[in-house]
Design a protein around this motif. Structure first.
Motif: not given
Length: 79
Positions: A3-8, A32
């Motif tokens: 949940r650290s925005s790596t996918s974004m 996600n």
């Protein structure tokens, strides 16, 4: 990195053609839905290396242990 925005960030780089994140990406999941933008082969290699070093994604082994097992995976890493 959960949940650290790596996918974004990975999605933005992939969609703008800045970085090829792979050809066989993880699909979305309920937590996600737009996807993780991680290549499955790369993910499995990472899991194998962590396991060989006595760890996992949520129990990262010491860097020294990872370096000790890295030669075993050299060909896969280069590929």
């Amino acid at each position: 990195m959960h949940r650290s925005s790596t996918s974004m960030v990975a999605r933005a780089l992939h969609e703008k053609k800045e970085v090829c994140m792979g050809n066989n990406l993880l699909l979305g999941l309920p937590d996600n839905p737009k996807g993780h933008y991680e290549d499955k082969e790369f993910l499995h290699l990472n899991i194998d290396i962590l396991n060989a070093a006595g760890g996992s994604w949520d129990n990262v082994p010491p860097h020294k242990k990872i370096l000790e097992v890295a030669p075993k995976f050299e060909n896969k890493i280069k590929k």
